[in-house]
Design an enzyme around this catalytic site. Structure first.
Site, PDB file in Angstrom:
ATOM      1  N   THR A   1       0.824  -1.218   0.000  1.00 52.89           N
ATOM      2  CA  THR A   1       0.000   0.000   0.000  1.00 52.89           C
ATOM      3  C   THR A   1       0.859   1.270   0.000  1.00 52.89           C
ATOM      4  OG1 THR A   1      -1.629  -1.255   1.237  1.00 52.89           O
ATOM      5  CG2 THR A   1      -1.892   1.136   1.226  1.00 52.89           C
ATOM      6  N   ILE A   2       1.775   1.369   0.927  1.00 50.32           N
ATOM      7  CA  ILE A   2       2.604   2.574   1.038  1.00 50.32           C
ATOM      8  C   ILE A   2       3.750   2.541   0.025  1.00 50.32           C
ATOM      9  CG2 ILE A   2       4.082   3.940   2.582  1.00 50.32           C
ATOM     10  CD1 ILE A   2       1.073   3.965   3.374  1.00 50.32           C
TER      11      ILE A   2
ATOM     12  N   GLY B   1       4.456   2.151  11.443  1.00 50.90           N
ATOM     13  CA  GLY B   1       4.138   0.920  12.170  1.00 50.90           C
ATOM     14  C   GLY B   1       5.271   0.478  13.075  1.00 50.90           C
TER      15      GLY B   1
ATOM     16  N   SER C   1       2.941   7.646  11.537  1.00 52.83           N
ATOM     17  CA  SER C   1       1.757   7.032  10.924  1.00 52.83           C
ATOM     18  C   SER C   1       0.866   8.062  10.238  1.00 52.83           C
ATOM     19  CB  SER C   1       0.936   6.318  12.002  1.00 52.83           C
ATOM     20  OG  SER C   1       0.256   7.289  12.780  1.00 52.83           O
ATOM     21  N   CYS C   2      -0.103   7.562   9.512  1.00 52.32           N
ATOM     22  CA  CYS C   2      -1.048   8.434   8.810  1.00 52.32           C
ATOM     23  C   CYS C   2      -1.756   9.385   9.778  1.00 52.32           C
ATOM     24  CB  CYS C   2      -2.071   7.587   8.059  1.00 52.32           C
ATOM     25  SG  CYS C   2      -2.757   6.236   9.053  1.00 52.32           S
ATOM     26  N   ASN C   3      -2.218   8.858  10.910  1.00 52.53           N
ATOM     27  CA  ASN C   3      -2.937   9.702  11.863  1.00 52.53           C
ATOM     28  C   ASN C   3      -2.013  10.723  12.522  1.00 52.53           C
ATOM     29  OD1 ASN C   3      -5.743   8.927  11.904  1.00 52.53           O
ATOM     30  ND2 ASN C   3      -5.058   6.918  12.619  1.00 52.53           N
TER      31      ASN C   3
ATOM     32  N   HIS D   1      -1.780   7.520  19.816  1.00 53.62           N
ATOM     33  CA  HIS D   1      -1.545   8.621  18.877  1.00 53.62           C
ATOM     34  C   HIS D   1      -0.990   9.880  19.557  1.00 53.62           C
ATOM     35  CE1 HIS D   1      -4.764   5.958  17.302  1.00 53.62           C
ATOM     36  NE2 HIS D   1      -4.039   6.041  16.202  1.00 53.62           N
ATOM     37  N   GLY D   2      -1.520  10.178  20.755  1.00 53.63           N
ATOM     38  CA  GLY D   2      -1.041  11.381  21.463  1.00 53.63           C
ATOM     39  C   GLY D   2       0.451  11.289  21.757  1.00 53.63           C
TER      40      GLY D   2
ATOM     41  N   HIS E   1      -9.801   7.858   7.666  1.00 54.26           N
ATOM     42  CA  HIS E   1     -10.027   8.115   9.090  1.00 54.26           C
ATOM     43  C   HIS E   1     -10.719   9.484   9.224  1.00 54.26           C
ATOM     44  CE1 HIS E   1      -7.062   5.015  10.082  1.00 54.26           C
ATOM     45  NE2 HIS E   1      -6.111   5.674   9.479  1.00 54.26           N
TER      46      HIS E   1
ATOM     47  N   GLN F   1      -5.571   7.377   4.816  1.00 55.12           N
ATOM     48  CA  GLN F   1      -4.485   6.623   5.449  1.00 55.12           C
ATOM     49  C   GLN F   1      -3.486   6.046   4.463  1.00 55.12           C
ATOM     50  OE1 GLN F   1      -7.658   5.592   5.275  1.00 55.12           O
ATOM     51  NE2 GLN F   1      -7.651   3.585   4.292  1.00 55.12           N
TER      52      GLN F   1
HETATM   53  P1  NAD Z   1       1.204  -3.684   3.127  1.00 59.03           P
HETATM   54  O1  NAD Z   1       0.975  -5.003   3.752  1.00 59.03           O
HETATM   55  O2  NAD Z   1       0.178  -3.114   2.216  1.00 59.03           O
HETATM   56  O3  NAD Z   1       2.586  -3.710   2.321  1.00 59.03           O
HETATM   57  C1  NAD Z   1       3.741  -4.286   2.852  1.00 59.03           C
HETATM   58  C2  NAD Z   1       4.479  -4.970   1.715  1.00 59.03           C
HETATM   59  O4  NAD Z   1       5.729  -5.475   2.216  1.00 59.03           O
HETATM   60  C3  NAD Z   1       3.702  -6.172   1.147  1.00 59.03           C
HETATM   61  O5  NAD Z   1       3.780  -6.111  -0.258  1.00 59.03           O
HETATM   62  C4  NAD Z   1       4.476  -7.382   1.705  1.00 59.03           C
HETATM   63  O6  NAD Z   1       4.414  -8.491   0.847  1.00 59.03           O
HETATM   64  C5  NAD Z   1       5.894  -6.810   1.760  1.00 59.03           C
HETATM   65  N1  NAD Z   1       6.806  -7.511   2.654  1.00 59.03           N
HETATM   66  C6  NAD Z   1       6.530  -8.329   3.708  1.00 59.03           C
HETATM   67  N2  NAD Z   1       7.694  -8.767   4.274  1.00 59.03           N
HETATM   68  C7  NAD Z   1       8.701  -8.214   3.560  1.00 59.03           C
HETATM   69  C8  NAD Z   1      10.121  -8.280   3.637  1.00 59.03           C
HETATM   70  N3  NAD Z   1      10.725  -9.009   4.568  1.00 59.03           N
HETATM   71  N4  NAD Z   1      10.854  -7.597   2.740  1.00 59.03           N
HETATM   72  C9  NAD Z   1      10.261  -6.853   1.762  1.00 59.03           C
HETATM   73  N5  NAD Z   1       8.910  -6.766   1.637  1.00 59.03           N
HETATM   74  C10 NAD Z   1       8.150  -7.425   2.531  1.00 59.03           C
HETATM   75  O7  NAD Z   1       1.531  -2.679   4.326  1.00 59.03           O
HETATM   76  P2  NAD Z   1       1.382  -1.114   4.297  1.00 59.03           P
HETATM   77  O8  NAD Z   1      -0.014  -0.750   4.637  1.00 59.03           O
HETATM   78  O9  NAD Z   1       2.012  -0.547   3.085  1.00 59.03           O
HETATM   79  O10 NAD Z   1       2.229  -0.716   5.595  1.00 59.03           O
HETATM   80  C11 NAD Z   1       3.631  -0.579   5.553  1.00 59.03           C
HETATM   81  C12 NAD Z   1       4.084   0.291   6.701  1.00 59.03           C
HETATM   82  O11 NAD Z   1       3.481   1.565   6.541  1.00 59.03           O
HETATM   83  C13 NAD Z   1       3.686  -0.200   8.085  1.00 59.03           C
HETATM   84  O12 NAD Z   1       4.667   0.208   9.006  1.00 59.03           O
HETATM   85  C14 NAD Z   1       2.408   0.560   8.346  1.00 59.03           C
HETATM   86  O13 NAD Z   1       2.114   0.702   9.724  1.00 59.03           O
HETATM   87  C15 NAD Z   1       2.744   1.881   7.720  1.00 59.03           C
HETATM   88  N6  NAD Z   1       1.582   2.675   7.338  1.00 59.03           N
HETATM   89  C16 NAD Z   1       0.497   2.093   6.769  1.00 59.03           C
HETATM   90  C17 NAD Z   1      -0.601   2.881   6.458  1.00 59.03           C
HETATM   91  C18 NAD Z   1      -1.842   2.286   5.870  1.00 59.03           C
HETATM   92  O14 NAD Z   1      -2.910   2.771   6.135  1.00 59.03           O
HETATM   93  N7  NAD Z   1      -1.771   1.282   5.061  1.00 59.03           N
HETATM   94  C19 NAD Z   1      -0.562   4.250   6.693  1.00 59.03           C
HETATM   95  C20 NAD Z   1       0.601   4.836   7.217  1.00 59.03           C
HETATM   96  C21 NAD Z   1       1.666   4.029   7.553  1.00 59.03           C
END
Ligand code: NAD
Length: 358
Positions: free
Chosen positions: A11-12, A110, A139-141, A194-195, A220, A301
């Protein structure tokens, strides 16, 4: 050109990779993936060199007919900076790999605050990340709160912030997430994390946060109350917030009454993946009673941290000009939804006076 590798293309990661590819001073070395799923196909289609994140699984890519450019350690070696966008907890484990190659790394929200040298928000504490070995983009929030609270603290002083975060249960692609039909205090204890996380960015800010989780996937929503040290009128606060490019004030007359319409609006505006990089503040909700400011804001997010990651790349490589970095990032991505409304006749004239708090 800053050579950037992205480890973790979910996602990110996929959004950060696209944003890096747009920057005039950055080159995307490639992205690392664990397996050849639909997102690997997207990377290939976009012409991004693909690296196997887990060497033992490299054969799976060949079996799926996808050529890899190498393994993740080669990506790290070829990069000036790695953006780690792997799931929570994995980024911390990966830091050792980045350290082995002396490659500065950016991890995501995360991860715990203690895993990186500094927690980062481009508006609030860009300078803290200059030349760091590791940076955590919060994080996003926390990003959404820091972007809002930093200018308020600068302009008026903040005596106390109280925020209730109504959080989406999962991202649209997270088919394994819930709740399915419930509303959860989450966590039930106060404050939510979050705080304290905002305090990794704005250490002196007095803030309490309450978290909830609802069965929604789009965005959110924050219900915000900030007791200011001053007592500005609502129009002044509106104008002050409108000056911030990463804060979008949803015009009163837009008919955007929730995250569903916000996403629709973003898609109509041609945003990639319907992304909304800005905090979305309902202009009509901005209310001041004495020194108490109230407002609602929505946070996408999946994308609000993307411009922050781009700025973190510049900060970690020692680029000192925070304003210039934010301006370049915003220009190349097209951040600033206000411009979509800029030519709408009568927008300012239609502003309603502040609504008294019941
Ligand atoms: P996600 O699950 O969508 O993507 C993570 C990717 O990493 C997946 O493609 C997964 O296959 C891959 N992966 C797993 N193990 C791996 C490894 N050892 N080496 C390389 N790639 C690996 O997760 P996300 O939502 O993109 O979240 C990633 C980080 O961003 C987390 O710390 C999360 O807390 C943070 N985050 C997420 C959001 C959200 O809403 N999705 C918002 C802000 C921050």
């Amino acid at each position: 050109m800053i050579q950037v590798g992205v480890n973790g293309y979910g996602t990110i990661g996929k959004r950060v990779a696209d944003a890096v590819a747009e920057q005039p001073d950055m080159e995307l070395v490639g992205v690392a993936k664990t397996r050849p799923n639909h997102e690997a196909e997207t990377a290939v289609r976009r012409g991004y060199p693909l690296y196997a994140a887990i060497p033992e699984r490299a054969d799976q890519f060949a079996d799926a007919g996808i050529d890899v450019a190498g393994e993740v350690d080669e990506l790290v070696a070829a990069s000036d900076v790695v953006v780690d966008a792997t799931p929570s907890g994995v980024g911390e484990q990966n830091l050792e790999l980045y350290d082995d190659y002396d490659t500065p790394a950016i991890v995501q929200g995360g991860e715990g605050a203690d895993v990186a040298d500094v927690s980062f928000n481009a508006r609030a504490n860009y300078a803290n990340a200059l030349g760091a070995d590791s940076v955590r983009v919060v994080s996003c929030n926390t990003t959404g709160l820091s972007r809002l609270l930093a200018p308020l603290q600068e302009a008026y002083g903040v005596e106390k912030a109280r925020v209730t975060l109504v959080r989406r249960g999962g991202d649209p692609g997270q088919t394994d997430r819930g709740p399915i039909n419930d509303i959860l205090p989450d966590p039930v204890t106060i404050p939510s994390h979050h705080g304290p996380d905002v305090n990794t960015i704005l250490p002196d800010l007095d803030i309490d946060t309450l978290g909830m989780k609802v069965p929604a996937t789009l965005m959110h929503t924050h219900s915000v109350n900030v007791t200011l040290d001053a007592a500005p009128d609502a129009d002044e606060v509106r104008d002050r917030l409108a000056d911030e490019n990463r804060l979008f004030l949803i015009p009163d007359d837009s008919g955007i009454d929730g995250s569903g319409k916000l996403k629709e609006f973003a898609m109509d505006a041609g945003r990639p993946r319907g992304d909304i990089w800005e905090n979305c503040i309902w202009e009509e909700s901005i209310t001041v009673e004495g020194s108490d400011l109230y407002l609602f804001q929505a946070i996408h997010q999946e994308s609000d941290v993307v411009p922050e990651n781009v700025d973190a790349i510049r900060a970690i490589t020692g680029d000192e000009d925070a304003d210039e970095s934010r301006a370049t990032t915003d220009d190349r991505l097209g951040v600033g939804l206000d411009s979509v409304f800029a030519d709408a006749p009568g927008r300012r004239a239609l502003r309603r006076p502040a609504v008294p708090t019941p």
